[in-house]
Scaffold this motif. Structure first.
Motif, PDB file in Angstrom:
ATOM      1  N   ASP A 120       0.822  -1.208   0.000  1.00  0.00           N
ATOM      2  CA  ASP A 120       0.000   0.000   0.000  1.00  0.00           C
ATOM      3  C   ASP A 120       0.861   1.265   0.000  1.00  0.00           C
ATOM      4  N   VAL A 121       0.391   2.267  -0.729  1.00  0.00           N
ATOM      5  CA  VAL A 121       0.999   3.591  -0.648  1.00  0.00           C
ATOM      6  C   VAL A 121       0.575   4.213   0.682  1.00  0.00           C
ATOM      7  N   LYS A 122       1.540   4.558   1.504  1.00  0.00           N
ATOM      8  CA  LYS A 122       1.246   5.182   2.795  1.00  0.00           C
ATOM      9  C   LYS A 122       1.589   6.667   2.701  1.00  0.00           C
ATOM     10  N   PHE A 123       0.658   7.498   3.171  1.00  0.00           N
ATOM     11  CA  PHE A 123       0.870   8.941   3.057  1.00  0.00           C
ATOM     12  C   PHE A 123       0.121   9.685   4.155  1.00  0.00           C
ATOM     13  N   LYS A 124       0.506  10.924   4.362  1.00  0.00           N
ATOM     14  CA  LYS A 124      -0.160  11.781   5.338  1.00  0.00           C
ATOM     15  C   LYS A 124      -0.845  12.931   4.612  1.00  0.00           C
ATOM     16  N   ALA A 125      -2.052  13.250   5.075  1.00  0.00           N
ATOM     17  CA  ALA A 125      -2.834  14.349   4.507  1.00  0.00           C
ATOM     18  C   ALA A 125      -3.612  14.988   5.657  1.00  0.00           C
ATOM     19  N   SER A 130      -5.520  12.689  10.989  1.00  0.00           N
ATOM     20  CA  SER A 130      -4.367  12.873  11.868  1.00  0.00           C
ATOM     21  C   SER A 130      -3.443  11.665  11.830  1.00  0.00           C
ATOM     22  N   ASP A 131      -3.841  10.628  11.104  1.00  0.00           N
ATOM     23  CA  ASP A 131      -3.088   9.379  11.054  1.00  0.00           C
ATOM     24  C   ASP A 131      -2.523   9.170   9.647  1.00  0.00           C
ATOM     25  N   THR A 132      -1.788   8.083   9.490  1.00  0.00           N
ATOM     26  CA  THR A 132      -1.273   7.715   8.172  1.00  0.00           C
ATOM     27  C   THR A 132      -2.371   7.044   7.361  1.00  0.00           C
ATOM     28  N   LEU A 133      -2.562   7.486   6.139  1.00  0.00           N
ATOM     29  CA  LEU A 133      -3.546   6.904   5.232  1.00  0.00           C
ATOM     30  C   LEU A 133      -2.876   5.859   4.353  1.00  0.00           C
ATOM     31  N   ARG A 134      -3.686   4.916   3.874  1.00  0.00           N
ATOM     32  CA  ARG A 134      -3.194   3.878   2.970  1.00  0.00           C
ATOM     33  C   ARG A 134      -4.020   3.886   1.687  1.00  0.00           C
ATOM     34  N   TYR A 135      -3.326   3.699   0.583  1.00  0.00           N
ATOM     35  CA  TYR A 135      -3.973   3.668  -0.729  1.00  0.00           C
ATOM     36  C   TYR A 135      -3.560   2.381  -1.423  1.00  0.00           C
ATOM     37  N   SER A 158      -6.630   7.230 -15.889  1.00  0.00           N
ATOM     38  CA  SER A 158      -7.844   6.857 -15.165  1.00  0.00           C
ATOM     39  C   SER A 158      -7.419   6.007 -13.975  1.00  0.00           C
ATOM     40  N   PHE A 159      -8.284   5.911 -12.966  1.00  0.00           N
ATOM     41  CA  PHE A 159      -7.891   5.188 -11.760  1.00  0.00           C
ATOM     42  C   PHE A 159      -9.104   4.657 -11.011  1.00  0.00           C
ATOM     43  N   ARG A 160      -8.858   3.635 -10.205  1.00  0.00           N
ATOM     44  CA  ARG A 160      -9.799   3.159  -9.199  1.00  0.00           C
ATOM     45  C   ARG A 160      -8.972   2.605  -8.053  1.00  0.00           C
ATOM     46  N   GLY A 161      -9.228   3.088  -6.821  1.00  0.00           N
ATOM     47  CA  GLY A 161      -8.419   2.654  -5.693  1.00  0.00           C
ATOM     48  C   GLY A 161      -9.187   2.635  -4.386  1.00  0.00           C
ATOM     49  N   PHE A 162      -8.581   1.995  -3.387  1.00  0.00           N
ATOM     50  CA  PHE A 162      -9.188   1.763  -2.078  1.00  0.00           C
ATOM     51  C   PHE A 162      -8.346   2.463  -1.014  1.00  0.00           C
ATOM     52  N   TYR A 163      -9.005   3.262  -0.169  1.00  0.00           N
ATOM     53  CA  TYR A 163      -8.323   4.065   0.844  1.00  0.00           C
ATOM     54  C   TYR A 163      -8.728   3.607   2.245  1.00  0.00           C
ATOM     55  N   THR A 164      -7.764   3.661   3.166  1.00  0.00           N
ATOM     56  CA  THR A 164      -8.039   3.350   4.563  1.00  0.00           C
ATOM     57  C   THR A 164      -7.425   4.428   5.442  1.00  0.00           C
ATOM     58  N   ASP A 165      -8.207   4.881   6.424  1.00  0.00           N
ATOM     59  CA  ASP A 165      -7.748   5.884   7.385  1.00  0.00           C
ATOM     60  C   ASP A 165      -7.707   5.236   8.762  1.00  0.00           C
ATOM     61  N   GLY A 166      -6.509   5.036   9.291  1.00  0.00           N
ATOM     62  CA  GLY A 166      -6.353   4.359  10.572  1.00  0.00           C
ATOM     63  C   GLY A 166      -6.895   5.123  11.757  1.00  0.00           C
ATOM     64  N   SER A 167      -7.166   6.421  11.602  1.00  0.00           N
ATOM     65  CA  SER A 167      -7.678   7.205  12.725  1.00  0.00           C
ATOM     66  C   SER A 167      -9.181   7.041  12.907  1.00  0.00           C
TER      67      SER A 167
END
Length: 225
Positions: A120-125, A130-135, A158-167
């Motif tokens: 997963d791509v891990k990033f902060k936004a 307030s936590d690390t997001l995953r794509y 074009s894209f389709r993806g799944f995001y998770t927010d651990g917070s």
């Protein structure tokens, strides 16, 4: 047991680790509650969900350029985001910091590339979490890039993806996808180092199959529909 963990366990058991069906069920049952979002929050989620794809494309492009200097005929490529954190450009309408992740890049021909995630791509936004997001870009989820033009290349994506927010323990996931026949154009300004996905349309899907859509203007700014 936490509802998100329970849903993840059930869908993994039923559909397997790489199934988009499982991800869609998680989003539908315990995903992001779109009805609870303000207009500004919708704007922020849409902008982040669009711009993270621009960052992935930028890193993938850097990896492809370097690989072509070694082997111009490559067809597959593994790209470690952590190796390119100092190369990162910036987006004008969001604040995103890449952390980690691994990309699998497939070149179908000289003009078409498919990007998925091996990790997963891990990033902060900070505008949305307030936590690390995953794509995640796996199974049917991916970023597709089509290159056209001779003198000046145009990158359509074009894209389709799944995001998770651990917070957000019970509503921390959503999916986004570009709308068919409304692909984005990837822009990269070498003078300003600004990158963007422009002139396309996408939608975000959350809990109970609720969704909303947006477009981006010629500068990459999200305009809610």
């Amino acid at each position: 047991m936490n509802k998100f963990i329970l849903a993840a366990f059930i869908t993994t058991t039923l559909f397997g680790c790489n199934s988009n069906d499982g991800e869609d069920i998680i989003v539908d049952k315990v995903g992001l509650d779109i009805s609870a979002l303000t207009e500004q929050q919708k704007q922020d989620y849409a902008q982040i969900s669009t711009d993270i794809n621009a960052f992935v494309l930028y890193v993938a492009g850097t990896c492809v350029d370097k690989q072509e200097q070694i082997n111009a005929d490559f067809t597959t490529l593994r790209c470690n985001i952590a190796d390119h954190l100092t190369d990162i450009a910036k987006t004008e309408y969001s604040t995103i910091t890449l952390v980690d992740g691994k990309l699998d890049i497939t070149r179908e021909n000289n003009a078409r590339f498919i990007i998925k995630t091996d990790e997963d791509v891990k990033f902060k936004a900070p505008t949305i979490s307030s936590d690390t997001l995953r794509y995640r870009l796996s199974s049917d989820n991916s970023i597709t890039v089509q290159i056209s033009g001779e003198d000046e290349q145009i990158l359509t994506t074009s894209f389709r993806g799944f995001y998770t927010d651990g917070s957000l323990s019970d509503n921390g996931s959503w999916t986004t996808e570009s709308i068919k026949d409304q692909s984005f154009i990837f822009t990269d300004d070498e003078n300003t180092q600004l990158i963007a996905l422009t002139e396309g349309q996408a939608k975000l899907i959350g809990k109970d199959e609720k969704s909303y859509s947006w477009s981006t203007d010629t500068m990459g700014k999200v305009v809610l529909k």
